[in-house]
Design an enzyme around this catalytic site. Structure first.
Site, short mmCIF file in Angstrom:
data_model
loop_
_atom_site.label_atom_id
_atom_site.label_comp_id
_atom_site.label_asym_id
_atom_site.label_seq_id
_atom_site.Cartn_x
_atom_site.Cartn_y
_atom_site.Cartn_z
N GLY A 133 -17.57 3.67 50.62
CA GLY A 133 -18.25 4.06 51.86
C GLY A 133 -17.68 3.29 53.04
N SER A 135 -15.36 5.20 55.77
CA SER A 135 -15.19 6.07 56.93
C SER A 135 -16.52 6.61 57.44
CB SER A 135 -14.31 7.26 56.56
OG SER A 135 -13.12 6.82 55.98
N SER A 167 -15.46 10.12 48.49
CA SER A 167 -15.05 10.87 47.30
C SER A 167 -15.94 10.50 46.12
CB SER A 167 -13.59 10.56 46.95
OG SER A 167 -12.76 10.84 48.04
N GLU A 250 -5.71 -1.29 47.74
CA GLU A 250 -5.89 0.16 47.80
C GLU A 250 -4.57 0.88 48.04
OE1 GLU A 250 -9.00 1.47 50.48
OE2 GLU A 250 -8.46 3.56 50.23
N GLU A 367 0.61 6.92 60.39
CA GLU A 367 0.81 6.31 61.71
C GLU A 367 0.23 4.89 61.73
OE1 GLU A 367 -0.36 9.39 61.15
OE2 GLU A 367 1.41 10.48 61.81
C1 LIG Z 1 -8.47 13.04 50.19
C2 LIG Z 1 -9.21 12.02 50.97
C3 LIG Z 1 -10.10 11.18 50.35
C4 LIG Z 1 -10.81 10.25 51.10
N1 LIG Z 1 -11.72 9.46 50.45
C5 LIG Z 1 -12.43 8.56 51.18
C6 LIG Z 1 -13.43 7.76 50.55
O1 LIG Z 1 -13.65 7.87 49.34
N2 LIG Z 1 -14.11 6.88 51.30
C7 LIG Z 1 -13.87 6.72 52.63
O2 LIG Z 1 -14.50 5.89 53.24
N3 LIG Z 1 -12.96 7.49 53.26
C8 LIG Z 1 -12.23 8.40 52.57
N4 LIG Z 1 -11.32 9.18 53.20
C9 LIG Z 1 -11.18 9.08 54.65
C10 LIG Z 1 -9.92 8.42 55.14
O3 LIG Z 1 -9.94 7.05 54.94
C11 LIG Z 1 -9.77 8.79 56.61
O4 LIG Z 1 -9.59 10.19 56.66
C12 LIG Z 1 -8.63 8.10 57.29
O5 LIG Z 1 -8.91 6.73 57.46
C13 LIG Z 1 -8.29 8.72 58.64
O6 LIG Z 1 -9.40 8.92 59.44
P1 LIG Z 1 -9.70 10.34 60.12
O7 LIG Z 1 -9.61 11.39 59.11
O8 LIG Z 1 -10.95 10.20 60.88
O9 LIG Z 1 -8.49 10.58 61.14
P2 LIG Z 1 -8.30 9.91 62.57
O10 LIG Z 1 -8.41 8.43 62.45
O11 LIG Z 1 -9.15 10.56 63.57
O12 LIG Z 1 -6.78 10.26 62.85
C14 LIG Z 1 -6.33 11.55 63.27
C15 LIG Z 1 -4.86 11.46 63.60
O13 LIG Z 1 -4.69 10.53 64.69
C16 LIG Z 1 -3.78 9.53 64.31
N5 LIG Z 1 -4.19 8.26 64.88
C17 LIG Z 1 -5.42 7.71 64.90
N6 LIG Z 1 -5.37 6.49 65.47
C18 LIG Z 1 -4.09 6.26 65.79
C19 LIG Z 1 -3.39 5.18 66.39
N7 LIG Z 1 -4.01 4.06 66.77
N8 LIG Z 1 -2.06 5.29 66.55
C20 LIG Z 1 -1.42 6.41 66.16
N9 LIG Z 1 -2.01 7.46 65.60
C21 LIG Z 1 -3.33 7.39 65.41
C22 LIG Z 1 -3.87 9.46 62.79
O14 LIG Z 1 -2.70 8.88 62.25
C23 LIG Z 1 -4.03 10.91 62.44
O15 LIG Z 1 -2.77 11.51 62.44
C24 LIG Z 1 -10.61 10.13 52.49
C25 LIG Z 1 -9.69 10.97 53.11
C26 LIG Z 1 -9.00 11.91 52.38
C27 LIG Z 1 -8.04 12.80 53.08
#
Ligand SMILES: Cc1cc2nc3c(=O)[nH]c(=O)nc-3n(C[C@H](O)[C@H](O)[C@H](O)COP(=O)(O)OP(=O)(O)OC[C@H]3O[C@@H](n4cnc5c(N)ncnc54)[C@H](O)[C@@H]3O)c2cc1C
Length: 738
Positions: A133, A135, A167, A250, A367
């Site tokens: 937990g 994100s 997940s 991780e 990124e």
């Molecule tokens: C298959 C899968 C399983 C997952 N399982 C879990 C889980 O079990 N528990 C959990 O807590 N989370 C989980 N996640 C979430 C995951 O950790 C987040 O999706 C990830 O940290 C990215 O956050 P976001 O999706 O909000 O994208 P955002 O952070 O909003 O990013 C969107 C885009 O903007 C870019 N970006 C953002 N900030 C910057 C920056 N400072 N510089 C350059 N580019 C930037 C990113 O690289 C990306 O391309 C999972 C995700 C996936 C896809």
């Protein structure tokens, strides 16, 4: 421990035998294997509590943990043997993966003894399972911005907030939760890590289907959930420090590389290769070998008590790129339409395509990883040993010599051409890895003397029992096979050796390969022999590369200094030392680019402060790292095994090409001047990457050979169980063309 394992826990760390472990986990996999195995991304998607329980019974969960908690006191490198076999099999391990990989280690590192006693045995016995937990809707990459709150109230914490993308929260018994317990001046302050029992009142989950219609994601809602204050991991308010350590666990494992291995495995079976693309396949196989070695380096660091955050970021960045490239390769090589309801291969390809987008997002986006890598980069190549330091100052001195002859004299005074050759026979002693250091350092310093070619020739001669005078220049050319025929009183040799490393002081001998009847032989050809013509030439960096034309040259029988094995060893040495020289040249180019990014200002700040520049530097550094690891693997492997040396060459040339491109871009117009030293590195990169064997040829060789032997034999080479087998282990001029 009720185990169907033949392995029992050992007292001493590292006492488990990798071979026994591997056999053991393979037995468990084979006996449990069913249709839930063999899919891409199974470590995250395949949730099979019964199989996880089976692994727990066999001692494969928490195996690095102390025995008092049900562990086996194993090393992380030993755990890696187990995880790579599970990943290879596409085993459904999601029910315990998070606990085993990061929650258990976090509890061990930071948790109170009470917390350790409460949770670790429950994990190793397969009684509880964790989801993550971290994100939230407003907190993705910016994890420190979490808004879920935990309020201390007497002996409990009351947690309220919403976690997303958790997940398997709907299948797990417990959650790791990062929550805000205070408001510091910085958002990283005031965070705390908790363990939450998901059966507590106030916890609910809402399913989120992924793009393929699968349910593994959830939104997990905490509505004034009361947990005991002892369920805090580590210190209240120290959550950020702790969670960044956890991210190293991780990101640093082989699941960041092998998620699509079942697809690659299918590509290695000849019956599936509708439209083989051998060079592309060989390139992937070389990358996989180096990524695996990097994962082992990371595991060694963890065993040494470190949390190697930067190396783990490099592994995840390159590993997930590799996973994506595997699927793109498979699209063409398998030449089937991806179809979730189609044949086995079609289903495999479909699930690979659907899994890939998540790989570069979960656990830190590409990124974000590049930013982490760029922050830890001080500029590429460093070889921190005495020989390297001595070479640095000696080679700077040699550069100031008035001409090439004087440079050679300075180099021979250091004994460099004799390094790696037997002292009894006139060499300077040392081993091949010392010569690798010499080649790297010569790659950094712009000297155009054929030290490495001479050293390889000297090694071949001394290995054949000949004495050498290390001051004389010798050279080597294995790019073509000369025709050798027996003649009265000796042999006659015919053919052309192209692009032979040369110098102002002409070499006295060239070591080359020839075919005598059906046998491959290693020759030491004196260049003052009759019917030898020399044609001057040079490479792109202006280094002399001459042609040697032999037209039935009569030589003594003693010109034959070895048989096929000697040719194979010499060719591998040529290839590894070429890779080492490329590493040196690119290390220097990275350092120049990093320095420039700090010194040069545009728009009122150093250009390195711009993310695009930082990411370009990070990409260079990551490429250099993986090429370094590939060379290390080759140097420590068998001298007669061409697979490792070819893999090292492929990665060195790929990395060097990227470094030359990015370094020139970062240095702007200044970098393409004669005045700036960058060209000394990049011209040599562009010249050397084509020498020894060009990377596409090396990759094709590897792709053809691996397809011929199939996945099982490839895997044994990858894991070091058995050396490679090649129909013909010579890698140059296989069909006899010159
Ligand atoms: C298959 C899968 C399983 C997952 N399982 C879990 C889980 O079990 N528990 C959990 O807590 N989370 C989980 N996640 C979430 C995951 O950790 C987040 O999706 C990830 O940290 C990215 O956050 P976001 O999706 O909000 O994208 P955002 O952070 O909003 O990013 C969107 C885009 O903007 C870019 N970006 C953002 N900030 C910057 C920056 N400072 N510089 C350059 N580019 C930037 C990113 O690289 C990306 O391309 C999972 C995700 C996936 C896809």
């Amino acid at each position: 421990m009720n185990s169907d394992s033949t392995i029992e826990a050992d007292d001493a760390k590292g006492a488990l035998s990798s071979r026994d472990l591997r056999e053991d986990i393979r037995r468990v996999i084979a006996s449990a294997r069913d249709s839930s195995f063999g899919s891409p991304d199974a470590w995250m998607r395949g949730h099979a509590p019964a199989f996880s329980a089976r692994l727990a019974q066999s001692g494969f969960i928490g195996m690095t943990w102390p025995r008092e908690y049900g562990g086996r006191g194993a090393l992380n490198t030993e755990r890696l043997v187990v995880t790579e076999e599970l990943l290879r099999a596409g085993a459904p391990v999601a029910a315990h993966w998070m606990s085993d990989r990061q929650i258990g280690p976090a509890i061990l590192r930071y948790g109170s003894p009470e917390l350790q006693r409460r949770y670790l045995p429950a994990i190793t016995e397969g009684r509880i399972s964790f989801c993550l937990g971290m994100s939230e809707t407003e907190s993705g990459s910016d994890l420190a911005a979490v808004r879920t709150r935990a309020v201390h109230d007497g002996t409990v914490f009351r947690i309220t907030g919403r976690k997303i993308w958790t997940s398997h929260a709907h299948r797990s018994t417990h959650a790791y939760v990062l929550a805000r317990t205070g408001d510091g001046a910085q958002k990283h302050e005031g965070l705390t890590e908790f363990i939450v029992d998901l059966s507590l009142p106030g916890v609910s989950t809402r399913p989120i289907l992924d793009l393929g219609g699968e349910h593994h994601f959830n939104e997990t809602i905490f509505d004034d959930v009361q947990i005991d204050e002892t369920d805090v991991i580590g210190e209240v308010g120290n959550g950020w420090e702790q969670v960044t350590d956890q991210l190293a666990f991780e990101r640093g494992g082989l699941e960041r590389v092998l998620s699509t291995y079942p697809v690659l495995s299918a590509c290695l079976e000849p019956q599936n290769q509708s439209r083989p693309r051998f060079a592309e396949l060989g390139g992937l196989l070389a990358r996989l070998a180096a990524l695996r070695s990097l994962a082992f380096e990371i595991a060694q660091s963890v065993d040494a008590g470190e949390a190697p955050k930067q190396a783990a970021a490099i592994l995840k960045y390159l590993g997930t790129g590799f996973e994506r490239d595997v699927v793109e390769h498979a699209r063409f090589a398998l030449a089937v339409a991806p179809d979730q309801g189609g044949s086995e291969v079609q289903r495999l390809l479909a699930s690979g395509i659907l899994a890939v987008p998540g790989a570069t997002i979960r656990g830190g986006t590409t990124e974000v990883l590049l930013t982490i890598i760029s922050k830890g980069t001080d500029g590429g190549d460093t070889v921190p040993d005495d020989l390297a330091s001595m070479l640095d100052s000696a080679l700077v001195d040699a550069q100031s010599a008035k001409d090439e002859q004087d440079q050679w004299n300075a180099i021979t005074a250091l004994g460099l051409p004799g390094i790696g050759s037997d002292e009894e026979r006139g060499g300077s002693g040392g081993d091949f890895s010392d010569l690798v250091t010499v080649a790297r350092k010569l790659g950094e310093h712009p000297l155009s003397v054929p030290v490495v070619a001479s050293a390889i020739a000297n090694r071949a001669l001394t290995a054949a029992g000949r004495d050498i005078d290390p001051d004389r220049v010798r050279t080597v050319s294995l790019g073509s096979r000369l025709s050798v025929a027996r003649a009265a009183g000796g042999i006659r040799v015919t053919g052309t050796l192209d692009r032979v490393p040369w110098s102002a002081a002409p070499p006295e001998v060239v070591v080359a390969a020839g075919m005598l009847d059906e046998d491959l032989v290693l020759l030491a050809i004196p260049l003052d022999s009759p019917n030898v013509q020399l044609r001057p030439g040079s490479n792109l960096a202006g280094e002399p590369r001459w042609a040697v034309v032999l037209d039935g040259s009569a030589l003594e029988e003693s010109a034959i200094i070895g048989k096929a094995q000697a040719v194979v060893v010499a060719q591998n040495e040529v290839v590894m030392l070429n890779a080492a020289a490329l590493l040196g040249a690119m290390g220097k180019a990275i350092r120049l680019a990093v320095k420039h990014s700090r010194d040069r200002e545009q728009f009122g700040r150093p250009i390195g402060a711009f993310q695009a520049v930082g990411h370009a530097i990070a990409a260079m550094y990551a490429a250099h790292t993986i090429a370094r690891v590939a060379l290390k693997r080759a140097v420590s492997g068998s001298a007669a095994d061409p697979w490792n040396s070819l893999a090292a060459k492929i990665l060195a040339a790929d990395a060097a090409t990227l470094v030359a491109k990015n370094a020139h871009q970062l240095l702007g117009a200044m970098g393409i001047t004669q005045e700036h030293p960058l060209h000394a590195s990049t011209l040599r990169i562009w010249a050397w990457r084509d020498e020894a064997i060009a990377e596409d040829e090396a990759a094709e060789w590897l792709g053809v050979e691996a397809s011929r032997v199939g996945e099982s034999r490839y895997w044994q080479w990858l894991t070091g169980e058995r050396p490679s087998v090649a129909a013909d282990p010579t890698i140059f001029d296989r069909d006899g063309r010159s």
